[in-house]
Design a protein around this motif. Structure first.
Motif, PDB file in Angstrom:
ATOM      1  N   ASP A 141       0.923  -1.307   0.090  1.00 60.04           N
ATOM      2  CA  ASP A 141       0.043   0.107   0.029  1.00 60.04           C
ATOM      3  C   ASP A 141       0.684   1.124   0.019  1.00 60.04           C
ATOM      4  O   ASP A 141       2.114   1.132   0.393  1.00 60.04           O
ATOM      5  N   ARG A 198     -10.984   9.340   4.410  1.00 55.92           N
ATOM      6  CA  ARG A 198      -9.922   9.379   3.621  1.00 55.92           C
ATOM      7  C   ARG A 198      -9.378  10.378   2.608  1.00 55.92           C
ATOM      8  O   ARG A 198      -8.732   9.918   1.885  1.00 55.92           O
ATOM      9  N   HIS A 212     -10.544   3.920  -5.559  1.00 60.18           N
ATOM     10  CA  HIS A 212     -11.086   2.700  -5.516  1.00 60.18           C
ATOM     11  C   HIS A 212     -12.121   3.005  -6.506  1.00 60.18           C
ATOM     12  O   HIS A 212     -12.882   3.960  -6.210  1.00 60.18           O
ATOM     13  N   ASP A 223     -10.661  -4.735  -3.755  1.00 58.77           N
ATOM     14  CA  ASP A 223     -10.490  -4.131  -2.127  1.00 58.77           C
ATOM     15  C   ASP A 223     -10.360  -5.206  -1.332  1.00 58.77           C
ATOM     16  O   ASP A 223     -11.004  -6.317  -1.534  1.00 58.77           O
ATOM     17  N   GLU A 274      -8.817   6.000   7.511  1.00 58.45           N
ATOM     18  CA  GLU A 274      -9.719   4.769   7.429  1.00 58.45           C
ATOM     19  C   GLU A 274     -10.272   4.290   8.519  1.00 58.45           C
ATOM     20  O   GLU A 274      -9.903   4.569   9.650  1.00 58.45           O
TER      21      GLU A 274
HETATM   22  C1  BGC Z   1      -8.349  -0.224   1.709  1.00 59.77           C
HETATM   23  C2  BGC Z   1      -7.607  -0.195   0.495  1.00 59.77           C
HETATM   24  C3  BGC Z   1      -6.102  -1.053   0.784  1.00 59.77           C
HETATM   25  C4  BGC Z   1      -6.523  -2.375   1.303  1.00 59.77           C
HETATM   26  C5  BGC Z   1      -5.277  -3.176   1.466  1.00 59.77           C
HETATM   27  C6  BGC Z   1      -8.625  -1.591   2.310  1.00 59.77           C
HETATM   28  O1  BGC Z   1      -8.977  -1.514   3.521  1.00 59.77           O
HETATM   29  O2  BGC Z   1      -9.529   0.168   1.484  1.00 59.77           O
HETATM   30  O3  BGC Z   1      -7.293   1.082   0.138  1.00 59.77           O
HETATM   31  O4  BGC Z   1      -5.388  -1.011  -0.389  1.00 59.77           O
HETATM   32  O5  BGC Z   1      -7.300  -2.366   2.419  1.00 59.77           O
HETATM   33  O6  BGC Z   1      -4.498  -2.844   2.590  1.00 59.77           O
END
Ligand code: BGC
Length: 690
Positions: free
Chosen positions: A76, A138, A172, A249, A434
């Motif tokens: 990520d 986010r 996303h 995702d 997040e």
């Molecule tokens: C997030 C993504 C992320 C993925 C992997 C998800 O919860 O929405 O943005 O790439 O986790 O960590």
């Protein structure tokens, strides 16, 4: 083709032949393995909850050792690489405020090198969801509210990362901009809104050759995005010609094996839930045609092979991780992202020769505030706080004292003692980010766009005591300021500035660096003026207007407009000269540094339907409802005092088209265009005649 091994230097047609021959030799189990992440959920839990554990490794999927095909190795971002002790850059929203795609390209390259040095080949940090409402938790992971600006910044990151043969993933897809409800919310939007507002920046990344697209958790028009034939097949592949692969995702995005695979979702991450054994079973029972699986595998292998076969521009030793050149780039980005919102009486820059004492006040003054603690959490070896940056910069010349700001008397006394005061206020990872369940209050959507009441009280206390008071805002999105903005002379938006944020802040406050950033979103006077937002929504309508287009439509004056930012010098810009060429508008304007210091200006071109009001007396009625104007070009220029530059922008008419849902095509507005060039969305003057 004789060789059954993937090798460096293969041509695209050799790769296609290789992939075709490999698919012919794979078992069903091997095919499904390409489509399924192979991590255990334990790894995900450890990465998420043992959050001080920074030796994260990539998430793998697929790979076929006997043919020399590497697995996908995902990591990520976007503010760096989340593995190891890597460079922590300012968050994407800060970089959006730099309005500098060249800088973003260099950041992409640095990230690409670090991904490679850490053994990855797949970067999941190109977050380009449009900021519809600044309460989105986010917000900091994306670049702003405008599709054109998002496209410029997102494609720069894609190209930078992919230059080092790291596959980039744009996410996303699509309309993911409410965090708390992300797993359930159903976004409703009409076709024009999608095509013109929420999707163009994804298309730009596809046109730039992005390797992968990540489907979103939320629903769109009733379908989960990762199971939407409309998004994944019709728009992405049929209309845009996307050649890469789509991944889900993580964990909760897929619900139904058949729906996902037939919609065109290629890789389930990070572990088998809906694919894996269930997909094999669905194929064996005839519910999923073998050809559907083969096509997904082809898309994955072709992409992986293309990147793996490309020659590397350099070697990737471990020493590239947090390399001093990358750290210097992080500082440069932090400086270029600073947005000076207010500077009455030229309080800033402060002069270290004129002040003896400085107070730094606020709960965030000495806090390593790098941003969200979700999947984008980067762990650099150190982070310079505002206080540390100022102490280091002023060592030996100015006495610096600090207070948390919660004790009113101490705040008052310190403000009275100091020659100047820097108040640091805003958000941290608990307020926005997040939405990670089970770790206390971490992230999620913001409850309010204002500062906390205690911070507002602190600002009032300080400014009553000391007129030389600069407020530094930290955060990843818009903060409304009506309760206090008239009471302070200076406001600087410093974002989550990355590991060198404190150094950059000190250099900016004291004039070593001149702020040249611009707001990548509108700051309204009140949240009431924005589109409806409900962080717990089951369903929500996304309309055609938001941000500056909405405020202009409603004739509302923002507190600070989109594209706005001051400087320690001054600039004069325009008027534009517009030439209507056969297939494009050619817009030229001069920009001049009219002040005493070297500095950067971001010249912005906005185009709207209809001819210029100056010539016709009124804007012609466009054929359909359209925003008064939209950003269609921008350039950041660096000018010495007195220096000027003639800028030219070429804007193809195709880029000005609107989407006609009845015909399913893009159409150009026949009534002509009004062009404005200026230093913010509100500062431009319309061209005298377009
Ligand atoms: C997030 C993504 C992320 C993925 C992997 C998800 O919860 O929405 O943005 O790439 O986790 O960590």
């Amino acid at each position: 083709m004789s060789s059954t091994q993937l090798r460096k230097g293969m041509s695209p047609s050799e790769i296609d032949a290789f992939v075709g021959s490999v698919i012919g030799q794979l078992s069903l189990r091997e095919k499904v393995a390409q489509m399924t992440g192979s991590s255990s959920l334990l790894k995900l839990a450890a990465d998420t909850y043992l959050y001080r554990h920074y030796n994260r490794t990539p998430y793998p999927a697929g790979g076929i050792p006997r043919f020399g095909v590497p697995p996908l190795l995902f990591s990520d971002g976007p503010r760096g690489v989340v593995m190891s002790r890597s460079t922590c850059f300012p968050v994407s929203m800060a970089r959006g405020a730099s309005w500098d795609p060249g800088l973003e390209h260099r950041i992409g390259e640095a990230i690409g090198r670090e991904v490679r040095a850490l053994g990855g080949n797949f970067f999941g940090g190109v977050c380009i969801n449009l900021l519809r409402h600044p309460a989105w938790g986010r917000a900091q992971e994306t670049y702003g509210e405008d599709p054109f600006h998002l496209a410029a910044m997102g494609t720069a990151l894609v190209r930078g990362v992919q230059r080092h043969n790291v596959m980039a993933c744009a996410k996303h897809f699509a309309c993911n901009s409410i965090e708390n409800a992300r797993l359930k919310v159903d976004v409703r939007a009409d076709e024009r809104t999608l095509r013109e507002v929420y999707l163009p920046h994804f298309r730009a990344c596809v046109d730039a050759g992005v390797a992968s697209v990540m489907g979103a958790y939320n629903r769109l028009r009733g379908e989960y995005c990762c199971e939407s034939p409309y998004l994944l097949t019709r728009v992405l592949r049929e209309d845009w010609g996307f050649q890469g692969f789509v991944m889900s995702d993580f964990v909760f995005a897929l619900h139904d094996t058949l729906a996902a695979v037939s919609a065109g979702l290629d890789v389930e991450m990070p572990s088998p839930r809906v694919y894996g054994g269930r997909l094999m079973e669905a194929v064996r029972s005839g519910r999923v045609a073998r050809g559907v699986v083969d096509e997904s595998v082809r898309r994955i292998l072709r992409t992986v092979a293309r990147f793996a076969a490309a020659e590397d521009p350099q070697a990737y030793p471990r020493g590239l991780v947090c390399h001093p050149e990358h750290v210097a780039l992080a500082r440069e980005a932090a400086e270029k992202s600073m947005v000076l919102l207010k500077n009455d009486g030229n309080l800033l820059p402060l002069d270290r020769r004129e002040i003896r004492t400085l107070a730094v006040i606020g709960r965030l003054a000495d806090f390593p505030n790098l941003g969200d603690h979700g999947s984008s959490w980067v762990h650099p070896p150190y982070a310079v706080t505002p206080l540390a940056g100022l102490r280091e910069y002023l060592a030996g010349s100015v006495e610096v004292r600090c207070a948390g700001g919660s004790d009113r008397h101490r705040t008052q006394a310190l403000a009275a003692w100091a020659d100047a005061v820097v108040v640091v206020a805003g958000c941290d990872h608990a307020d926005e980010g997040e939405n990670i369940q089970g770790r206390g209050k971490v992230g999620g959507d913001r409850d309010t766009l204002s500062l906390r009441p205690e911070e507002i009280r602190m600002i009032r206390t300080v400014s009553a005591e000391n007129k030389a008071c600069a407020v530094v805002l930290v955060g990843g999105s818009a903060v409304t300021m009506e309760e206090w903005r008239q009471s302070v002379p200076a406001i600087l938006m410093a974002w989550y500035g990355g590991m060198e944020g404190g150094t950059a802040l000190a250099r900016t406050l004291f004039g070593e660096a001149n702020p040249g950033g611009k707001l990548p979103f509108t700051i309204p006077r009140s949240a009431e003026e924005l589109p409806f937002f409900d962080k717990n929504a089951e369903a929500i309508d996304y309309g055609y207007y938001h941000g500056y287009t909405l405020l202009e439509k409603k004739n509302l004056e923002p507190a600070f407009p989109f594209g706005f930012g001051l400087s320690y010098t001054s600039f004069a810009c325009g008027p534009p000269v517009v030439e209507e060429q056969a297939d494009r508008l050619k817009v030229s304007a001069e920009v001049k540094n009219t002040g005493p210091r070297v500095g950067d200006e971001v010249v912005q071109v906005y185009v709207g339907p209809g001819r210029a009001p100056a010539r016709r007396g009124a804007v012609d009625r466009p054929a359909v409802d359209r925003p008064v104007k939209l950003l269609r070009g921008f350039r950041r220029v660096h000018l010495e005092p007195g220096e000027s530059s003639e800028l030219t922008f070429e804007i193809p008419y195709d880029a000005l088209a609107w989407y006609d849902p009845d015909r399913g095509t893009w159409r150009q507005d026949e009534s002509g265009y009004a062009v404005s060039v200026g230093t913010s969305s509100r500062a431009g003057s319309f061209s005298p005649g377009a």
